[in-house]
Design a protein around this motif. Structure first.
Motif, PDB file in Angstrom:
ATOM      1  N   ILE A  12       8.768  91.097  19.391  1.00 38.83           N
ATOM      2  CA  ILE A  12       9.209  92.204  20.250  1.00 38.83           C
ATOM      3  C   ILE A  12       9.460  93.454  19.400  1.00 38.83           C
ATOM      4  CG2 ILE A  12      10.972  92.981  21.908  1.00 38.83           C
ATOM      5  CD1 ILE A  12       8.994  90.692  22.881  1.00 38.83           C
ATOM      6  N   GLU A  31      15.149  94.012   9.422  1.00 35.51           N
ATOM      7  CA  GLU A  31      15.003  92.565   9.618  1.00 35.51           C
ATOM      8  C   GLU A  31      15.831  91.838   8.568  1.00 35.51           C
ATOM      9  OE1 GLU A  31      13.635  90.160  11.721  1.00 35.51           O
ATOM     10  OE2 GLU A  31      14.596  88.886  10.214  1.00 35.51           O
ATOM     11  N   LYS A  32      16.629  90.847   9.011  1.00 38.69           N
ATOM     12  CA  LYS A  32      17.525  90.180   8.063  1.00 38.69           C
ATOM     13  C   LYS A  32      16.794  89.206   7.153  1.00 38.69           C
ATOM     14  CE  LYS A  32      19.416  86.707  11.315  1.00 38.69           C
ATOM     15  NZ  LYS A  32      18.954  85.412  10.879  1.00 38.69           N
ATOM     16  N   THR A  40      12.201  83.195  16.379  1.00 39.24           N
ATOM     17  CA  THR A  40      11.484  82.481  17.447  1.00 39.24           C
ATOM     18  C   THR A  40       9.991  82.796  17.435  1.00 39.24           C
ATOM     19  OG1 THR A  40      13.506  82.556  18.747  1.00 39.24           O
ATOM     20  CG2 THR A  40      11.489  82.136  19.955  1.00 39.24           C
ATOM     21  N   SER A  41       9.648  83.974  16.941  1.00 41.72           N
ATOM     22  CA  SER A  41       8.236  84.382  16.983  1.00 41.72           C
ATOM     23  C   SER A  41       7.343  83.555  16.065  1.00 41.72           C
ATOM     24  CB  SER A  41       8.108  85.872  16.657  1.00 41.72           C
ATOM     25  OG  SER A  41       8.832  86.607  17.604  1.00 41.72           O
ATOM     26  N   ASN A  44       6.767  78.698  18.441  1.00 47.02           N
ATOM     27  CA  ASN A  44       6.613  78.585  19.893  1.00 47.02           C
ATOM     28  C   ASN A  44       5.277  77.931  20.210  1.00 47.02           C
ATOM     29  OD1 ASN A  44       4.638  80.795  19.878  1.00 47.02           O
ATOM     30  ND2 ASN A  44       6.415  82.032  19.331  1.00 47.02           N
ATOM     31  N   ILE A  47       0.974  80.299  23.355  1.00 46.48           N
ATOM     32  CA  ILE A  47       0.115  80.454  24.535  1.00 46.48           C
ATOM     33  C   ILE A  47       0.250  81.874  25.096  1.00 46.48           C
ATOM     34  CG2 ILE A  47      -0.453  79.513  26.831  1.00 46.48           C
ATOM     35  CD1 ILE A  47      -0.451  77.420  24.511  1.00 46.48           C
ATOM     36  N   VAL A 172      22.020  93.493   9.738  1.00 47.96           N
ATOM     37  CA  VAL A 172      22.939  94.416  10.416  1.00 47.96           C
ATOM     38  C   VAL A 172      24.281  93.708  10.593  1.00 47.96           C
ATOM     39  CG1 VAL A 172      23.387  95.653  12.581  1.00 47.96           C
ATOM     40  CG2 VAL A 172      21.069  95.627  11.605  1.00 47.96           C
ATOM     41  N   MET A 208      24.365  91.844  18.582  1.00 50.87           N
ATOM     42  CA  MET A 208      24.078  93.272  18.324  1.00 50.87           C
ATOM     43  C   MET A 208      24.638  94.134  19.455  1.00 50.87           C
ATOM     44  SD  MET A 208      22.523  93.215  15.470  1.00 50.87           S
ATOM     45  CE  MET A 208      23.260  91.661  15.052  1.00 50.87           C
ATOM     46  N   TYR A 226       8.387  70.503  18.124  1.00 45.53           N
ATOM     47  CA  TYR A 226       6.919  70.358  18.205  1.00 45.53           C
ATOM     48  C   TYR A 226       6.381  69.501  17.061  1.00 45.53           C
ATOM     49  CZ  TYR A 226       6.710  74.677  21.029  1.00 45.53           C
ATOM     50  OH  TYR A 226       6.845  75.637  21.982  1.00 45.53           O
ATOM     51  N   ILE A 336      14.526  87.435  25.612  1.00 46.14           N
ATOM     52  CA  ILE A 336      13.067  87.364  25.780  1.00 46.14           C
ATOM     53  C   ILE A 336      12.616  85.932  25.478  1.00 46.14           C
ATOM     54  CG2 ILE A 336      10.858  88.438  25.230  1.00 46.14           C
ATOM     55  CD1 ILE A 336      12.811  90.506  26.287  1.00 46.14           C
ATOM     56  N   GLY A 340       7.641  85.512  26.519  1.00 45.26           N
ATOM     57  CA  GLY A 340       7.891  86.721  25.733  1.00 45.26           C
ATOM     58  C   GLY A 340       6.754  87.103  24.813  1.00 45.26           C
ATOM     59  N   LEU A 341       6.106  86.083  24.235  1.00 53.24           N
ATOM     60  CA  LEU A 341       4.973  86.370  23.350  1.00 53.24           C
ATOM     61  C   LEU A 341       3.864  87.062  24.151  1.00 53.24           C
ATOM     62  CD1 LEU A 341       3.825  85.692  20.491  1.00 53.24           C
ATOM     63  CD2 LEU A 341       2.925  83.596  21.499  1.00 53.24           C
ATOM     64  N   THR A 342       3.588  86.498  25.318  1.00 54.67           N
ATOM     65  CA  THR A 342       2.552  87.057  26.190  1.00 54.67           C
ATOM     66  C   THR A 342       2.913  88.479  26.613  1.00 54.67           C
ATOM     67  OG1 THR A 342       2.360  84.824  27.082  1.00 54.67           O
ATOM     68  CG2 THR A 342       1.215  86.578  28.280  1.00 54.67           C
TER      69      THR A 342
HETATM   70  C1  LIG Z   1       9.961  76.476  22.240  1.00 53.93           C
HETATM   71  C2  LIG Z   1       9.418  77.820  22.615  1.00 53.93           C
HETATM   72  C3  LIG Z   1       8.144  77.943  23.169  1.00 53.93           C
HETATM   73  C4  LIG Z   1       7.646  79.182  23.541  1.00 53.93           C
HETATM   74  N1  LIG Z   1       6.343  79.296  23.941  1.00 53.93           N
HETATM   75  C5  LIG Z   1       5.858  80.499  24.318  1.00 53.93           C
HETATM   76  C6  LIG Z   1       4.501  80.634  24.698  1.00 53.93           C
HETATM   77  O1  LIG Z   1       3.706  79.715  24.591  1.00 53.93           O
HETATM   78  N2  LIG Z   1       4.093  81.842  25.155  1.00 53.93           N
HETATM   79  C7  LIG Z   1       4.935  82.895  25.272  1.00 53.93           C
HETATM   80  O2  LIG Z   1       4.513  83.927  25.782  1.00 53.93           O
HETATM   81  N3  LIG Z   1       6.207  82.829  24.820  1.00 53.93           N
HETATM   82  C8  LIG Z   1       6.674  81.651  24.325  1.00 53.93           C
HETATM   83  N4  LIG Z   1       7.957  81.553  23.863  1.00 53.93           N
HETATM   84  C9  LIG Z   1       8.785  82.752  23.828  1.00 53.93           C
HETATM   85  C10 LIG Z   1       8.502  83.622  22.613  1.00 53.93           C
HETATM   86  O3  LIG Z   1       8.378  82.853  21.439  1.00 53.93           O
HETATM   87  C11 LIG Z   1       9.641  84.615  22.466  1.00 53.93           C
HETATM   88  O4  LIG Z   1       9.769  85.307  23.679  1.00 53.93           O
HETATM   89  C12 LIG Z   1       9.448  85.639  21.370  1.00 53.93           C
HETATM   90  O5  LIG Z   1       9.065  85.047  20.161  1.00 53.93           O
HETATM   91  C13 LIG Z   1      10.743  86.398  21.183  1.00 53.93           C
HETATM   92  O6  LIG Z   1      10.561  87.337  20.163  1.00 53.93           O
HETATM   93  P1  LIG Z   1      11.772  88.228  19.657  1.00 53.93           P
HETATM   94  O7  LIG Z   1      11.170  89.257  18.797  1.00 53.93           O
HETATM   95  O8  LIG Z   1      12.602  88.643  20.831  1.00 53.93           O
HETATM   96  O9  LIG Z   1      12.700  87.215  18.854  1.00 53.93           O
HETATM   97  P2  LIG Z   1      12.613  86.728  17.330  1.00 53.93           P
HETATM   98  O10 LIG Z   1      11.239  86.359  16.955  1.00 53.93           O
HETATM   99  O11 LIG Z   1      13.649  85.675  17.169  1.00 53.93           O
HETATM  100  O12 LIG Z   1      12.983  88.022  16.507  1.00 53.93           O
HETATM  101  C14 LIG Z   1      14.313  88.487  16.373  1.00 53.93           C
HETATM  102  C15 LIG Z   1      14.489  88.924  14.942  1.00 53.93           C
HETATM  103  O13 LIG Z   1      15.739  89.562  14.793  1.00 53.93           O
HETATM  104  C16 LIG Z   1      16.215  89.258  13.510  1.00 53.93           C
HETATM  105  N5  LIG Z   1      17.663  89.475  13.480  1.00 53.93           N
HETATM  106  C17 LIG Z   1      18.605  88.787  14.157  1.00 53.93           C
HETATM  107  N6  LIG Z   1      19.823  89.241  13.825  1.00 53.93           N
HETATM  108  C18 LIG Z   1      19.654  90.239  12.931  1.00 53.93           C
HETATM  109  C19 LIG Z   1      20.545  91.083  12.209  1.00 53.93           C
HETATM  110  N7  LIG Z   1      21.887  90.965  12.316  1.00 53.93           N
HETATM  111  N8  LIG Z   1      20.030  92.004  11.363  1.00 53.93           N
HETATM  112  C20 LIG Z   1      18.686  92.124  11.209  1.00 53.93           C
HETATM  113  N9  LIG Z   1      17.798  91.330  11.854  1.00 53.93           N
HETATM  114  C21 LIG Z   1      18.280  90.410  12.710  1.00 53.93           C
HETATM  115  C22 LIG Z   1      15.834  87.789  13.333  1.00 53.93           C
HETATM  116  O14 LIG Z   1      15.831  87.395  11.980  1.00 53.93           O
HETATM  117  C23 LIG Z   1      14.476  87.747  13.975  1.00 53.93           C
HETATM  118  O15 LIG Z   1      13.422  87.900  13.054  1.00 53.93           O
HETATM  119  C24 LIG Z   1       8.455  80.329  23.423  1.00 53.93           C
HETATM  120  C25 LIG Z   1       9.727  80.210  22.831  1.00 53.93           C
HETATM  121  C26 LIG Z   1      10.173  78.978  22.391  1.00 53.93           C
HETATM  122  C27 LIG Z   1      11.467  78.874  21.674  1.00 53.93           C
END
Ligand SMILES: Cc1cc2nc3c(=O)[nH]c(=O)nc-3n(C[C@H](O)[C@H](O)[C@H](O)COP(=O)(O)OP(=O)(O)OC[C@H]3O[C@@H](n4cnc5c(N)ncnc54)[C@H](O)[C@@H]3O)c2cc1C
Length: 486
Positions: A12, A31-32, A40-41, A44, A47, A172, A208, A226, A336, A340-342
């Motif tokens: 995201i 990014e920490k 999470t990215s 997953n 897909i 942060v 946050m 997985y 998200i 969320g990936l999609t």
């Molecule tokens: C089991 C599972 C299966 C899934 N399958 C799918 C799928 O097939 N298709 C799909 O569309 N979606 C899927 N999703 C959802 C998708 O993976 C997520 O929606 C997406 O990865 C979320 O991204 P993000 O950037 O919000 O979160 P994240 O990838 O978690 O990114 C957040 C970032 O913030 C950083 N951060 C946190 N706190 C701090 C701080 N204090 N200071 C600095 N940085 C910080 C973290 O280190 C992290 O890198 C799945 C999720 C899961 C768990």
């Protein structure tokens, strides 16, 4: 002073960064972790969902379908693999059929094209290895597969090429709102000032938001475990195969990956610890049993690795993408969970629009390029192309990771690209060294040597995943001599 700080380098945060990099907006991603896509990215199902699953009228439904439609172009621009292989939701009992019909109608309401309910014969034609008991399925042609960390890193790399700054290993710890309305963000690496903030911190999004003093909400982690199987099992699925969903999620799936492995999982367990990504014996057994109910030919002995990811489950059942009413200039893009990936590229557009509505000046950057520097994938080249490449650069003639056929040239490129790899996992995510059958047993020492040489650091300082994850304790001979007092 930055115009915009994005907290979180997941899919995201990096999608928002790339979207904003079209404009003359001075932007920083914080990014920490030591690399992008470490939350999470990276963990997953990978897909790109068609969009029949979310309830009509929700943000999830709209952004899923919009995001799905953007992927062919994005992957082309960023030179990353993406395959529209289609997905199946399989009914095993007569009682499952109304759910298939409900999903079909829901999909049509959400604007998903290319769906149909198929009978047992059609299902078997598509998936010859599906369980005998499978009765019929909902087929969705537009579903696809991608590598989620390749996508996230490519988005970030392209944003960096277009002028976005990144600060990794930067956590942060406080967000202060100054009297003139700008944000002063405290981190372990000092303070950063910004006019606007996007909170894309995944499972830590609630923390946050509380730091900034935004309207409260809660985000709970739900773990999904997985297994990845050897490429020798890749033939067992042509599409992504789901069972009918439950209230905990889409259930255990069987899917090919873009790299030719077979992916099975996830489980769904609500937990308390937002850092707990350990796999468990029970969870993995549940994955194997669930996957074998769909495709009985799956062999547990062909599992090469396992992992777990945390879904960020928000209070309501929808993404939280909105600006704070209390804190001007603070925008949440959190909660998200899937899809969320999609939805990521569509979420990025929505966030950009919210920022513009809140007064962020977005003047188009004339020198923006949507294309990132192409990536050489040696194993995908023809023999003649390989010979030519080796003639020009002999490092492409040295295969370092034998399982995945990764050359020294590819590793060097991955280290020196913008936001290049800094450790073993960073290379694994960029070029797949250590991602094959032997999981790095053979290539790790050679990859570590290349990292040390290219980063100009002693080999003892090479890490698995940043911070103190050193892979060597020291030189054995020197330690022995020290013990003997020589
Ligand atoms: C089991 C599972 C299966 C899934 N399958 C799918 C799928 O097939 N298709 C799909 O569309 N979606 C899927 N999703 C959802 C998708 O993976 C997520 O929606 C997406 O990865 C979320 O991204 P993000 O950037 O919000 O979160 P994240 O990838 O978690 O990114 C957040 C970032 O913030 C950083 N951060 C946190 N706190 C701090 C701080 N204090 N200071 C600095 N940085 C910080 C973290 O280190 C992290 O890198 C799945 C999720 C899961 C768990």
């Amino acid at each position: 002073m930055y115009d915009l700080i994005i907290i979180g380098g997941g899919v995201i945060g990096c999608s928002v960064a790339r979207e904003i990099s079209h404009y003359q907006v001075k932007t920083l991603v914080i990014e920490k972790e030591s690399d992008l896509a470490c939350g999470t990215s990276k963990s997953n199902s990978a897909i790109i969902h068609a969009g029949y699953d979310p309830d009509p009228g929700t943000l999830k439904a709209r952004l899923n379908v919009e995001g799905n439609s953007m992927y062919s172009q994005i992957c082309n621009e960023l030179d990353i693999p993406f395959r529209r292989i289609g997905s199946l939701v399989v009914a095993f009992h007569d009682e499952d059929i109304p759910t298939l019909e409900k999903l079909h109608h829901q999909g049509m309401e959400n604007g998903v094209a290319g769906m149909k309910i198929i009978n047992q014969n059609e299902l078997r034609n598509l998936e010859p290895h599906i369980a005998k008991e499978a009765l019929m399925a909902l087929y969705a042609q537009s579903a696809g597969i991608i590598c989620p960390f390749t996508l996230t890193i490519a988005m970030a790399e392209n944003a960096a090429q277009n002028g976005v700054d990144f600060s990794l290993d930067t956590e942060v710890t406080a967000i202060d709102v100054c009297p003139d309305g700008h944000f002063s963000i405290l981190t372990n690496r000092g303070r950063f000032e910004s006019k606007y903030v996007v909170n894309a911190a995944g499972v830590f999004g609630e923390t946050m938001n509380n730091m900034a003093g935004g309207e409260p909400f809660s985000i709970r982690p739900r773990k999904g475990e997985y297994c990845i199987l050897d490429k020798a099992q890749g033939y067992l699925a042509n599409t992504t195969i789901f069972t009918v969903p439950t209230k905990m999620g889409k259930g255990i799936l069987v899917s090919p990956t873009v790299d030719g492995n077979l992916l099975i999982g996830p489980t769904a367990a609500d937990i308390d610890d937002k850092e707990d990504t350990a796999t468990t014996a029970e969870g993995l057994q549940q994955v194997i049993d669930g996957a074998r109910r769909l495709v009985p030919g799956i062999q547990a002995s062909k599992i090469i690795t396992s992992f777990a990811g945390l879904r960020a489950i928000p209070d309501g059942d929808d993404f939280i993408i909105r600006s704070s009413k209390k804190i001007k200039g603070f925008v949440n893009a959190v909660g998200i969970e899937s899809p969320g990936l999609t939805s990521a590229p569509a979420i990025a557009k929505m966030v950009r629009q919210i920022l513009m509505d809140k007064g962020l000046l977005c003047e188009v950057k004339s020198q923006f390029t949507p294309h990132r520097k192409p990536v050489v994938r040696f194993r995908e080249l023809s023999a003649a192309e390989q010979r030519n490449l080796i003639k020009k650069n002999p490092s492409y003639g040295k295969v370092i990771c034998r399982c995945e056929t990764i050359t020294e040239g590819e590793i060097i490129d991955a280290i020196h690209r913008p936001l290049g790899a800094r450790n073993l996992d960073g290379l694994k995510r960029r070029v797949r060294t250590g991602a094959g059958r032997c999981q790095g047993s053979f290539c790790t020492p050679r990859v570590a040597e290349i990292l040390a040489r290219e980063l100009q650091i002693p080999i003892e300082q090479v890490t698995k995943s940043g911070k103190a994850s050193y892979i060597l304790a020291g030189k054995a001979k020197e330690q022995q001599m020290a013990k003997r007092g020589n």
